[in-house]
Write an enzyme that holds these catalytic residues in place. Structure first.
Site: not given
Ligand code: IDP
Ligand code: MG
Length: 145
Positions: A11, A51, A114, A117, A128
């Protein structure tokens, strides 16, 4: 165990921090090989389409804003058990909860920024990978055991 393919994205925060090489090294030293790699500035449509499963979530706009805030590195990783292995190396979504030594624990600032992905299932990985790479853009790799 099966050889799988999974989609990985470094990212904008990972690119900005200058840890592309360190992240790819972790994949390579854990038995995964990139079979396609591209650096790209995502458009808003690219990010929103990718997304789309999260479009009803409160964090959707912030997530898409972040994903278009700078270039990303998109790659297809191949290896045994690649989908789960990548998720293990990434660590939990919230970096404050990510296990020690994972990519997110070591490099990520926040749940928004974070760093990586990774596809969460073999089925989603197929969707994907196809979202970003044509079949002809993915190299075949002959595994030597
Ligand atoms: P992942 O990336 O670990 O698979 P997902 O639940 O698929 O997590 O969510 C996609 C992305 O959305 C996450 O990597 C994160 O950057 C963002 N995200 C997920 N949950 C939250 C939240 O509660 N607050 C803010 N951003 C979130
Ligand atoms: Mg995810």
């Amino acid at each position: 165990m099966a050889i799988e393919r999974t989609l990985s994205i470094i990212k904008p925060d990972g690119v900005e921090k200058g840890v592309i090489g360190q992240i790819i090294t972790r994949f390579e030293s854990n038995g995964m090989k990139p079979v396609a790699i591209r650096m790209q500035q995502l458009s808003r449509a690219d990010a929103e389409g990718f997304y789309a499963v999260h479009k009803e979530r409160g964090f959707f706009k912030a997530l898409c804003d972040f994903m278009v805030s700078g270039p990303v590195v998109i790659m297809v990783l191949e290896g045994e058990n690649a989908v789960l292995k990548n998720r293990d190396l990434m660590g939990a979504t919230d970096p404050t909860k990510a296990a020690k030594g994972t990519i997110r624990a070591d490099f990520a600032k926040s749940i928004d920024a974070n760093t990586v992905h990774g596809s969460d299932s073999v089925e989603n990985a197929k969707v994907e990978v196809a979202y970003f790479f044509r079949t002809t853009e993915q190299c075949a790799y002959e595994w030597k055991r």
